[in-house]
Design a protein around this motif. Structure first.
Motif, PDB file in Angstrom:
ATOM      1  N   GLY A   1       5.744  -8.184  -2.252  1.00  0.00           N
ATOM      2  CA  GLY A   1       5.401  -8.033  -3.655  1.00  0.00           C
ATOM      3  C   GLY A   1       3.907  -7.865  -3.839  1.00  0.00           C
ATOM      4  O   GLY A   1       3.455  -7.194  -4.749  1.00  0.00           O
ATOM      5  N   GLU A   2       3.126  -8.480  -2.981  1.00  0.00           N
ATOM      6  CA  GLU A   2       1.686  -8.256  -2.866  1.00  0.00           C
ATOM      7  C   GLU A   2       1.434  -8.001  -1.381  1.00  0.00           C
ATOM      8  O   GLU A   2       2.343  -8.148  -0.567  1.00  0.00           O
ATOM      9  CB  GLU A   2       0.879  -9.447  -3.375  1.00  0.00           C
ATOM     10  N   ILE A   3       0.212  -7.651  -1.023  1.00  0.00           N
ATOM     11  CA  ILE A   3      -0.085  -7.244   0.354  1.00  0.00           C
ATOM     12  C   ILE A   3      -1.176  -8.143   0.922  1.00  0.00           C
ATOM     13  O   ILE A   3      -2.137  -8.470   0.232  1.00  0.00           O
ATOM     14  CB  ILE A   3      -0.563  -5.775   0.385  1.00  0.00           C
ATOM     15  N   ARG A   4      -1.017  -8.493   2.204  1.00  0.00           N
ATOM     16  CA  ARG A   4      -2.092  -9.203   2.907  1.00  0.00           C
ATOM     17  C   ARG A   4      -2.139  -8.714   4.340  1.00  0.00           C
ATOM     18  O   ARG A   4      -1.113  -8.638   5.021  1.00  0.00           O
ATOM     19  CB  ARG A   4      -1.862 -10.703   2.883  1.00  0.00           C
ATOM     20  N   ALA A   5      -3.353  -8.373   4.778  1.00  0.00           N
ATOM     21  CA  ALA A   5      -3.563  -7.908   6.148  1.00  0.00           C
ATOM     22  C   ALA A   5      -4.226  -9.003   6.965  1.00  0.00           C
ATOM     23  O   ALA A   5      -5.150  -9.666   6.506  1.00  0.00           O
ATOM     24  CB  ALA A   5      -4.447  -6.668   6.150  1.00  0.00           C
ATOM     25  N   ILE A   6      -3.724  -9.179   8.173  1.00  0.00           N
ATOM     26  CA  ILE A   6      -4.349 -10.026   9.176  1.00  0.00           C
ATOM     27  C   ILE A   6      -4.946  -9.070  10.202  1.00  0.00           C
ATOM     28  O   ILE A   6      -4.238  -8.252  10.785  1.00  0.00           O
ATOM     29  CB  ILE A   6      -3.324 -10.958   9.858  1.00  0.00           C
ATOM     30  N   GLY A   7      -6.258  -9.144  10.383  1.00  0.00           N
ATOM     31  CA  GLY A   7      -6.919  -8.249  11.327  1.00  0.00           C
ATOM     32  C   GLY A   7      -6.971  -6.832  10.806  1.00  0.00           C
ATOM     33  O   GLY A   7      -6.741  -6.558   9.633  1.00  0.00           O
ATOM     34  N   ASP A   8      -7.268  -5.936  11.731  1.00  0.00           N
ATOM     35  CA  ASP A   8      -7.322  -4.525  11.394  1.00  0.00           C
ATOM     36  C   ASP A   8      -6.083  -3.827  11.959  1.00  0.00           C
ATOM     37  O   ASP A   8      -5.234  -4.443  12.585  1.00  0.00           O
ATOM     38  CB  ASP A   8      -8.615  -3.881  11.921  1.00  0.00           C
ATOM     39  N   HIS A   9      -6.004  -2.534  11.727  1.00  0.00           N
ATOM     40  CA  HIS A   9      -4.919  -1.722  12.265  1.00  0.00           C
ATOM     41  C   HIS A   9      -5.039  -1.728  13.789  1.00  0.00           C
ATOM     42  O   HIS A   9      -6.157  -1.778  14.323  1.00  0.00           O
ATOM     43  CB  HIS A   9      -5.048  -0.300  11.704  1.00  0.00           C
ATOM     44  N   PRO A  10      -3.937  -1.662  14.549  1.00  0.00           N
ATOM     45  CA  PRO A  10      -4.026  -1.646  16.013  1.00  0.00           C
ATOM     46  C   PRO A  10      -4.896  -0.524  16.577  1.00  0.00           C
ATOM     47  O   PRO A  10      -5.395  -0.627  17.696  1.00  0.00           O
ATOM     48  CB  PRO A  10      -2.568  -1.483  16.456  1.00  0.00           C
ATOM     49  N   GLU A  11      -5.127   0.541  15.798  1.00  0.00           N
ATOM     50  CA  GLU A  11      -5.996   1.633  16.244  1.00  0.00           C
ATOM     51  C   GLU A  11      -7.474   1.313  16.024  1.00  0.00           C
ATOM     52  O   GLU A  11      -8.337   2.153  16.277  1.00  0.00           O
ATOM     53  CB  GLU A  11      -5.636   2.929  15.511  1.00  0.00           C
ATOM     54  N   GLY A  12      -7.784   0.092  15.524  1.00  0.00           N
ATOM     55  CA  GLY A  12      -9.168  -0.320  15.337  1.00  0.00           C
ATOM     56  C   GLY A  12      -9.793   0.137  14.030  1.00  0.00           C
ATOM     57  O   GLY A  12     -11.002   0.072  13.862  1.00  0.00           O
ATOM     58  N   ARG A  13      -9.000   0.568  13.109  1.00  0.00           N
ATOM     59  CA  ARG A  13      -9.505   1.014  11.801  1.00  0.00           C
ATOM     60  C   ARG A  13      -8.942   0.085  10.723  1.00  0.00           C
ATOM     61  O   ARG A  13      -8.035  -0.696  10.981  1.00  0.00           O
ATOM     62  CB  ARG A  13      -9.067   2.456  11.531  1.00  0.00           C
ATOM     63  N   PRO A  14      -9.462   0.194   9.509  1.00  0.00           N
ATOM     64  CA  PRO A  14      -8.877  -0.595   8.421  1.00  0.00           C
ATOM     65  C   PRO A  14      -7.437  -0.150   8.126  1.00  0.00           C
ATOM     66  O   PRO A  14      -7.048   0.991   8.431  1.00  0.00           O
ATOM     67  CB  PRO A  14      -9.773  -0.282   7.223  1.00  0.00           C
ATOM     68  N   TRP A  15      -6.673  -1.046   7.549  1.00  0.00           N
ATOM     69  CA  TRP A  15      -5.349  -0.682   7.022  1.00  0.00           C
ATOM     70  C   TRP A  15      -5.581   0.123   5.749  1.00  0.00           C
ATOM     71  O   TRP A  15      -6.478  -0.181   4.965  1.00  0.00           O
ATOM     72  CB  TRP A  15      -4.540  -1.933   6.688  1.00  0.00           C
ATOM     73  N   ARG A  16      -4.782   1.146   5.518  1.00  0.00           N
ATOM     74  CA  ARG A  16      -4.886   1.971   4.306  1.00  0.00           C
ATOM     75  C   ARG A  16      -3.670   1.705   3.422  1.00  0.00           C
ATOM     76  O   ARG A  16      -2.533   1.875   3.859  1.00  0.00           O
ATOM     77  CB  ARG A  16      -4.956   3.445   4.675  1.00  0.00           C
ATOM     78  N   MET A  17      -3.958   1.318   2.181  1.00  0.00           N
ATOM     79  CA  MET A  17      -2.911   0.998   1.223  1.00  0.00           C
ATOM     80  C   MET A  17      -2.954   1.986   0.065  1.00  0.00           C
ATOM     81  O   MET A  17      -4.020   2.210  -0.521  1.00  0.00           O
ATOM     82  CB  MET A  17      -3.105  -0.417   0.657  1.00  0.00           C
ATOM     83  N   GLY A  18      -1.811   2.553  -0.269  1.00  0.00           N
ATOM     84  CA  GLY A  18      -1.732   3.463  -1.404  1.00  0.00           C
ATOM     85  C   GLY A  18      -1.552   2.685  -2.696  1.00  0.00           C
ATOM     86  O   GLY A  18      -0.761   1.752  -2.758  1.00  0.00           O
ATOM     87  N   ILE A  19      -2.303   3.077  -3.712  1.00  0.00           N
ATOM     88  CA  ILE A  19      -2.194   2.477  -5.039  1.00  0.00           C
ATOM     89  C   ILE A  19      -1.487   3.479  -5.939  1.00  0.00           C
ATOM     90  O   ILE A  19      -1.909   4.636  -6.053  1.00  0.00           O
ATOM     91  CB  ILE A  19      -3.589   2.127  -5.616  1.00  0.00           C
TER      92      ILE A  19
END
Length: 174
Positions: free
Chosen positions: A51-69
């Motif tokens: 229902g909401e989003i939470r990221a632990i760490g970064d993406h496995p490729e070493g970049r930020p996670w990208r979230m669509g709004i």
């Protein structure tokens, strides 16, 4: 709430046609609990979305996670992206639960008027915890921008992206 019967591990709605959602801050709280459990179990690259989003760490490729709004004018479309690492994202918008076809009456009420809030199209809050982001996105949806900045000041590392009624997106931070 008085027509919700709790009996041990059973929850029953006592009136026909009733419904319950986890809107409010329950979605953020549950998201934080699950993300914390996964982190504590040793997971380093996680996106929890309950229902909401939470990221632990970064993406496995070493970049930020990208979230669509979502586009508040066309919720089936993505309006923009946000990037997060070790952060949460919560979005409040009147398009989420509409009570009429036009969307003028929706689930986010301004307690001062008792009517659906109509100040913005949506509010996205990005910060360390989903619980706080969830509560803040709803609160900011109701208040003016100056009050929003004061609310954000109490939550270090938190910022908001607000879609004004004219479609322009602004960023608020303390």
């Amino acid at each position: 709430y008085r027509r919700i019967a709790l009996d041990g591990s059973t929850i029953r709605l006592t009136q026909k046609g009733m419904g319950v959602t986890l809107n409010g801050i329950a979605q953020g709280y549950i998201t934080d609990r699950v993300a914390d459990m996964l982190r504590d179990a040793g997971f380093e690259h996680v996106v929890a979305e309950l229902g909401e989003i939470r990221a632990i760490g970064d993406h496995p490729e070493g970049r930020p996670w990208r979230m669509g709004i979502k586009d508040p004018a066309e919720p089936t479309q993505v309006a923009r992206m946000v990037e997060i690492v070790n952060e949460a994202v919560a979005v409040s918008g009147g398009y989420g639960s509409r009570f009429d076809a036009e969307g003028k009456n929706h689930h986010i009420f301004d307690p001062r008027s008792g009517r659906s809030a109509a100040r913005y199209l949506d509010v996205t809050v990005i910060g360390p915890r989903a619980t706080a982001a969830d509560g803040l996105s709803t609160a900011l949806f109701i208040v003016d921008e100056a009050t929003g900045i004061r609310l954000l000041a109490a939550h270090p590392g938190t910022r908001a992206e607000i879609t004004r009624l004219d479609g322009r997106v602004i960023t608020l931070s303390a």
